[in-house]
Design a protein around this motif. Sequence first.
Motif, short mmCIF file in Angstrom:
data_model
loop_
_atom_site.label_atom_id
_atom_site.label_comp_id
_atom_site.label_asym_id
_atom_site.label_seq_id
_atom_site.Cartn_x
_atom_site.Cartn_y
_atom_site.Cartn_z
N UNK A 145 -0.66 6.37 -3.00
CA UNK A 145 -1.13 6.48 -4.38
C UNK A 145 0.05 6.62 -5.35
N UNK A 146 1.08 7.40 -4.97
CA UNK A 146 2.26 7.57 -5.84
C UNK A 146 2.96 6.24 -6.03
N UNK A 147 3.16 5.54 -4.91
CA UNK A 147 3.84 4.24 -5.01
C UNK A 147 3.03 3.27 -5.85
N UNK A 148 1.70 3.31 -5.67
CA UNK A 148 0.83 2.41 -6.43
C UNK A 148 0.97 2.66 -7.93
N UNK A 176 -0.63 -8.29 -2.11
CA UNK A 176 -0.34 -7.63 -3.39
C UNK A 176 -0.63 -6.15 -3.27
N UNK A 177 0.38 -5.34 -3.64
CA UNK A 177 0.26 -3.89 -3.73
C UNK A 177 -0.18 -3.27 -2.40
N UNK A 208 6.52 -2.63 -1.07
CA UNK A 208 5.30 -2.60 -1.87
C UNK A 208 5.50 -3.59 -2.99
N UNK A 209 4.85 -4.73 -2.99
CA UNK A 209 5.09 -5.84 -3.90
C UNK A 209 3.97 -5.89 -4.92
N UNK A 210 4.38 -6.04 -6.23
CA UNK A 210 3.41 -6.21 -7.30
C UNK A 210 3.81 -7.42 -8.11
N UNK A 211 2.86 -8.28 -8.42
CA UNK A 211 3.12 -9.46 -9.23
C UNK A 211 1.96 -9.62 -10.18
#
Length: 783
Positions: free
Chosen positions: A67-70, A157-158, A177-180
């Motif tokens: 959750x923190x990383x998110x 994703x995420x 942890x990848x976000x696009x």
Amino acid sequence: MVMLKNRFQSKYLQRILVSVTLFMCTLLVASTSFIYYGAEKRVLGMQVDANKKMMSQVKHNLTYMNEIIHNLSFNLFNDHELIPLIDGRDNDMMDVIRANDRLLKVLNSSSFLHSIVVYNSQIQDMYAVGHDGLETKNSPLATPLLHYLMTEKSIPRMQLIPMNLSQPDHGVDFFSFVIFSSYDSYQTDQSALILNVNPEWIYTNLKAVNDLAVPQSVVFLTDREGNVFLSGRPEEELLSPAARRELTETLKGYNEPLGTFRIKDGNSTFFATTMSVGMYDWRVVSLQPYDALVGVIKEMRTATIMAVIGFLLVSVAVSVWISRRLYAPVDRMMQQIHTAKGAGEGTSYPIRDELTYVTESYHQIKRMLRAIQVEKEGAMQIVSNYYLRRLIADCRSFREDDFLQCRQQSGWRILPHGAYLLAVLRIDDYSALTAVTPDSRLRLYQFAISNIAAELFADHYPCECVQMNNEHSVLLFSLKQDDETSRLTATSVLIRLQEIVADYYKLSLTIALSERIEDYRGISDAYAAALHYSTHRLIFGRGRIFSRSMVESNLMQEETGFPADVEKKLGDGLRRNDRAQIEQSVTELFRHLRTFHIDHIQHGLLHLVQLVRTTLKEINGKRVHSIPYDWSSANRKILEQETLEDSRQVLLDICGSIGDKTVNMEQEKNRALMDTVKSIIEANYADMNLSLQSLAYMLRLTPAYVGKLFREVEAQSVSDYINEVRLNQALVQLETKPLSIKEIMERIGYSSESTFFKLFKQRYGVTPKEYRLKKTLEPTSRK
């Protein structure tokens, strides 16, 4: 007793001792095994509970970190200071510096981040802050990471992605942890923000929680395929390659939220507990040496074994004491039996132990007593049957006191006072049965019939059944109802008796039931009357139940003669050998014979035989050759039959035999007459006057009779036979006599040459001249 112990070697005592000891040992081993395995199961259950708590904490920590990383990744991806790094094509140096400072602050503020990477798809380059040289574009981790971002099209994703970029065979470098920008699948022309989580932090967190909750164990994470992706690979320190493969295969596709299983590695066993993390299809696995878990149990098992050994030693001593106390009654019983039988008396049976000796001694004594009892009962039964037969045959020799005393001593079931009924049971066709059945079997039949009759009547009347001789038995029973009801009940039981005997023994019974007997003094008269009733089997046939009313009409009959016209018809039938008339006459005569008094029937049978004999005597008086017959045998055979129907058949056989002999003798006479005719012809064939008329004259018979009889016997006429004899003689003389044909013709009895030539050619196909010429040209020797 010492001798007995040496003889039997106290086998029963040994069995008691062994049985008590085995019982105690079995009980002890079963109870300790139950306690041991129960304790082991309890320890494993407690360990599973501890593992479950530990894994729940690990699951919570990983969920919290996720959750923190998110949140952090979402905030950074939308941070305006980082937008130039993410989407800018020509970034100002100051913007890049400010963005790097921003990333460094975030990196330094988190203990679990390994590095932060910004991938700019516009320039196909990345900006990185962190450890292991990711900030250097040509570092061992940066180049593979950049290649991965530029070419991979299925980046989730995420989600935390295990990344192994430097050394593929040595665990995970970090979790990315990848976000696009897009919400569907990743495209290579999209920019992305990557937060790399330090795997050592996750492993340290796992190990700290595990060591606190479950010491002497290792914990690690696996993906859905069962692959371990934490750095350090702690499972390799415990398991061999084969055991690791087994672990991987077990975890592959494991769908249970929480589960336990065991891994065998050579001589070692490991206890594995696994729980689903609840994200990314990860599972946390705890691996513990099985011996470490049950070490305390093994110590308890060792102590228990020592206690069991001590207890067994004590139980053996207790078993000896208990066994001797239990054996004491057997010991005393053996002394008593040995003293009772005598020291020198041997045994005829094998002795295995004390109980066998006692049992066989008991059975031997029991057999002896039974034999004595059977012998006594047999003697009493013989005496009882003797007095019962005597009562039935000669009741007047019994005084009332004698009758009552004999009834009491013999155990007769009939009542001492009141009315009785008596039934005579006769086996049908007894003479024929004795010819094919041994005496022992006949006695068995009578014994069975008596027993069955007594059992059937015992349900209705007090009764006794006794065998009077081999042919019949007598059933005597007391009446308890009125006369008519008693007779109906007795008749139904007797019918049932006939059915049982017919079904089981294939025998037919004729039964005669007496009239009511008011007192025991009338038993003999009733027996004689019933026996007389049973003789009416001759009239009415086998398998009947006779009573006074059934035979009353015959007993009142005094007529002893037969109708004269029927006797004359029988004689005429015998003279003409008319089988139909004979059978009709015999049937009418026997129909009249059935109305005779039983005492006159034998006389009537002999009269019929005498009638046939007289008729045959008349026939013989008119014949040249008399017809013989053995009449003494005929009389004996017709009187031996049990029924008139059998006697009728015998008389028909006698008449048929006489008729057959008459026909045979007539045929013999005709044959003799024809042989005489043939002899005359063969002796006088040369006589030209030889003919049917001359032969009939010589025999003093009519020509028509001789001609008809000759044709019937020889199947040709007299003239044909005369020509046959003459032509045969012509052949002989043509071959042997040097005579002319005319001379030969005259010598064989022909006066007309044309007739002779015609008959010769008809018979042989050639004329006499041609025949002689042919024989002259053939060789003289003939075969």
